[in-house]
Scaffold this motif. Sequence first.
Motif, PDB file in Angstrom:
ATOM      1  N   ASP A   1      -4.509   5.719   4.619  1.00 50.81           N
ATOM      2  CA  ASP A   1      -5.118   4.648   3.839  1.00 50.81           C
ATOM      3  C   ASP A   1      -6.581   5.018   3.576  1.00 50.81           C
ATOM      4  O   ASP A   1      -7.413   4.983   4.491  1.00 50.81           O
ATOM      5  N   LEU A   2      -6.877   5.379   2.340  1.00 45.45           N
ATOM      6  CA  LEU A   2      -8.220   5.878   2.023  1.00 45.45           C
ATOM      7  C   LEU A   2      -9.288   4.800   2.114  1.00 45.45           C
ATOM      8  O   LEU A   2     -10.481   5.120   2.176  1.00 45.45           O
ATOM      9  N   THR A   3      -8.881   3.542   2.157  1.00 40.45           N
ATOM     10  CA  THR A   3      -9.889   2.500   2.354  1.00 40.45           C
ATOM     11  C   THR A   3     -10.494   2.586   3.755  1.00 40.45           C
ATOM     12  O   THR A   3     -11.565   2.037   4.006  1.00 40.45           O
TER      13      THR A   3
ATOM     14  N   ARG B   1      -8.950  14.734  -3.718  1.00 33.73           N
ATOM     15  CA  ARG B   1      -9.759  13.635  -3.183  1.00 33.73           C
ATOM     16  C   ARG B   1     -10.990  14.155  -2.445  1.00 33.73           C
ATOM     17  O   ARG B   1     -11.710  13.381  -1.821  1.00 33.73           O
TER      18      ARG B   1
ATOM     19  N   PHE C   1     -10.250   8.171  -7.318  1.00 34.81           N
ATOM     20  CA  PHE C   1      -8.874   7.743  -7.071  1.00 34.81           C
ATOM     21  C   PHE C   1      -8.752   6.229  -7.229  1.00 34.81           C
ATOM     22  O   PHE C   1      -7.840   5.728  -7.895  1.00 34.81           O
ATOM     23  N   ARG C   2      -9.679   5.493  -6.659  1.00 33.94           N
ATOM     24  CA  ARG C   2      -9.634   4.034  -6.747  1.00 33.94           C
ATOM     25  C   ARG C   2      -9.833   3.548  -8.171  1.00 33.94           C
ATOM     26  O   ARG C   2      -9.215   2.569  -8.606  1.00 33.94           O
ATOM     27  N   GLN C   3     -10.702   4.249  -8.901  1.00 28.35           N
ATOM     28  CA  GLN C   3     -11.024   3.841 -10.274  1.00 28.35           C
ATOM     29  C   GLN C   3     -10.077   4.438 -11.310  1.00 28.35           C
ATOM     30  O   GLN C   3     -10.250   4.242 -12.504  1.00 28.35           O
ATOM     31  N   LYS C   4      -9.095   5.215 -10.815  1.00 30.92           N
ATOM     32  CA  LYS C   4      -8.084   5.810 -11.683  1.00 30.92           C
ATOM     33  C   LYS C   4      -8.712   6.681 -12.776  1.00 30.92           C
ATOM     34  O   LYS C   4      -8.400   6.575 -13.964  1.00 30.92           O
TER      35      LYS C   4
ATOM     36  N   ILE D   1     -12.568   9.918  -3.592  1.00 29.56           N
ATOM     37  CA  ILE D   1     -11.945   8.640  -3.252  1.00 29.56           C
ATOM     38  C   ILE D   1     -12.321   7.568  -4.262  1.00 29.56           C
ATOM     39  O   ILE D   1     -11.491   6.755  -4.675  1.00 29.56           O
ATOM     40  N   ALA D   2     -13.581   7.579  -4.712  1.00 24.67           N
ATOM     41  CA  ALA D   2     -14.004   6.625  -5.746  1.00 24.67           C
ATOM     42  C   ALA D   2     -13.216   6.843  -7.036  1.00 24.67           C
ATOM     43  O   ALA D   2     -12.769   5.885  -7.677  1.00 24.67           O
TER      44      ALA D   2
ATOM     45  N   ARG E   1       0.837  -1.209   0.000  1.00 27.20           N
ATOM     46  CA  ARG E   1       0.000   0.000   0.000  1.00 27.20           C
ATOM     47  C   ARG E   1       0.866   1.252   0.000  1.00 27.20           C
ATOM     48  O   ARG E   1       0.414   2.320   0.374  1.00 27.20           O
TER      49      ARG E   1
END
Length: 264
Positions: free
Chosen positions: A67-69, A142, A254-257, A251-252, A25
């Motif tokens: 940790d954004l999760t 973010r 960021f996760r989905q690039k 955040i979504a 991570r």
Amino acid sequence: MADDTPLLVTREGPVVRATMNRPERRNALSTAMGEAWDRLLADLATDRTARVLVIGGAGGHFCAGLDLTEVASDETPEQRLAKQQARNRRVGQRFADISALPQVVVAVVEGSCHAGGLGFCCAADIAFAAGSARFAAPEVRRGLVPAQILPWLTRRTGRTAATRLVLEAGVIEAAEAGRIGLVHQVLPDAAALEAQLQKTIAAVLEGAPGALAETKGLLAALGPVSPKGYAEAGAAAFARTASSAEAAEGIAAFRQKRKPNWAG
């Protein structure tokens, strides 16, 4: 597994090394890592045999921030608000605890040093970076705010450089970080970084332990890192943004690039 030991602590004589150990991570700060930091800092605060604390990261990275999760959750808005406010309050205190240690604290940065990673870097007394290091305060991208790193970043670089870094929120390379004073020296590679670290440790150990601790106290007495009430205001601001629709989208994305919807 790394998450069983999110902070590796080793000691050689008076030198303590704390290595953030979540390489999969990019050493993002989890709750477990934060708790490990708090235990270590409490021990070091009263340890008069330790002289130097070296902060680094495993796997070629320093720390990619929170940790954004652990920011996104299925809790109620009220629960998220309270949780994020408590988390951010603790993060700010952790940086203050690092700065207040009687030991000389040296950060050695490779790879990613983003968001909260900047807090660890700037709360250290001395910071070195390898040429591979990259620095960023990406919070606004973010839907968040750089609440508790901002005082430390501003103290290290000055308000002008910090302002640009947190508002543009882009990545800067090691050479630029050195130019603006974010780190004290940039070394070409990991081997040169370690060699400089050893020179600095040797120099620090030439100083008297009590005199070094008193000198750090005098530096702190020159002025607080932030005005009274800032830490609580920053924690509240982070909690509000972390619980917002903007943060959910940021955040979504960021996760989905992908780019968040406000970026067109």
